[in-house]
Design a protein around this motif. Structure first.
Motif, PDB file in Angstrom:
ATOM      1  N   TYR B  35       0.852  -1.187   0.000  1.00 44.36           N
ATOM      2  CA  TYR B  35       0.000   0.000   0.000  1.00 44.36           C
ATOM      3  C   TYR B  35       0.890   1.239   0.000  1.00 44.36           C
ATOM      4  N   GLN B  37       0.818   5.245   1.258  1.00 38.58           N
ATOM      5  CA  GLN B  37       0.082   6.191   2.092  1.00 38.58           C
ATOM      6  C   GLN B  37       0.711   7.567   2.001  1.00 38.58           C
ATOM      7  N   GLN B  41      -3.506  11.008   4.130  1.00 36.68           N
ATOM      8  CA  GLN B  41      -4.429  10.109   3.425  1.00 36.68           C
ATOM      9  C   GLN B  41      -4.425   8.722   4.063  1.00 36.68           C
ATOM     10  N   GLY B  42      -5.421   7.925   3.714  1.00 37.45           N
ATOM     11  CA  GLY B  42      -5.402   6.528   4.117  1.00 37.45           C
ATOM     12  C   GLY B  42      -4.526   5.725   3.172  1.00 37.45           C
ATOM     13  N   PRO B  43      -4.155   4.506   3.577  1.00 36.89           N
ATOM     14  CA  PRO B  43      -3.370   3.651   2.677  1.00 36.89           C
ATOM     15  C   PRO B  43      -4.148   3.356   1.394  1.00 36.89           C
ATOM     16  N   PHE B  45      -4.149   0.857  -2.065  1.00 38.16           N
ATOM     17  CA  PHE B  45      -3.658  -0.416  -2.576  1.00 38.16           C
ATOM     18  C   PHE B  45      -2.753  -0.223  -3.790  1.00 38.16           C
TER      19      PHE B  45
END
Lengths: 109, 114
Positions: B35, B37, B41-43, B45
């Motif tokens: 992932y 990040q 932000q969020g991780p 894919f």
């Protein structure tokens, strides 16, 4: 395509207050929903998943398919709950996770 | 070690340089994920392996990104000709098998491209 929305970047509460971290999702099928937590200087770790219907560290989350929500709740916040919380979705039968942007929870004494 | 291990923990690269990020998953874990990040932000894919097979690389942002897991254990994420927008934390996760089991994350590699 799936999407996870966490509308709050920051949630600040006092110790002992109730906490609700919001999570909404969009996905055409029946996804699996998770909450991951990252404490300061620690790695991302699973807090709970909806299929287990469990309560971890006093937190619960109920999947509401009608509202496409998976809000995380705790009746009495503790200072050690301060962390970054991520809601995540996985399509059924496939384990890649789609994360929200996260909500920082700050619990003050 | 008991957990997912990533190295290096921090990497500073000059723009245009190639980098290689390593992930040692938990022993016996079949599934491995990368992932990205970005700050705030969020991780997101990048790619997924089941043993040595790369089953999904739909998240790789460009052909400068390449991942491998030749023996079904250690994985390497390679970024060629790094650019400033590649600056992020790269997270590796492993899990025993598919079907929504818990993903165990490493500490991540923080890449800064200057």
């Amino acid at each position: 395509a799936q999407r996870v929305t966490q509308p709050e970047k920051l949630l600040s509460v006092f110790k002992g207050a109730p906490v609700e971290l919001k999570c909404n999702y969009s996905y055409s099928g029946s996804p699996e929903l998770f909450w991951y937590v990252q404490y300061s200087r620690q790695r991302l770790q699973l807090l709970l998943r909806h299929i287990s219907r469990e309560s971890i560290k006093g937190f619960t989350a109920d999947l509401n398919k009608g509202e496409t929500s998976f809000h995380l709740k705790k009746p009495f916040a503790q200072e050690e709950d301060s962390a970054m919380y991520y809601c995540a979705l996985s399509p059924s039968g496939y384990s890649t996770l789609t994360f929200g942007k996260g909500t920082m929870l700050l619990v003050s004494p | 070690g008991a957990g997912v291990s990533q190295s290096p923990r921090y990497k500073v690269a000059k723009r245009g340089q190639d980098v290689a990020l390593r992930c040692d998953p938990i022993s016996g874990h079949v599934s491995l994920f990368w992932y990205q990040q970005a700050l705030g932000q969020g991780p997101e894919f990048l790619t997924y392996f089941q043993n040595e097979a790369q089953l999904d690389k739909s998240g790789l942002p460009s052909d400068r990104f390449f991942a491998e897991r030749p023996e079904g254990s250690v994985s390497t994420l390679k970024i060629q000709r790094t650019q400033q927008e590649d600056s992020a934390v790269y997270l590796c996760a492993s899990s025993p098998l598919t079907a929504n089991t818990e993903a165990f994350f490493g500490q991540g590699t923080r890449l800064t491209v200057v």
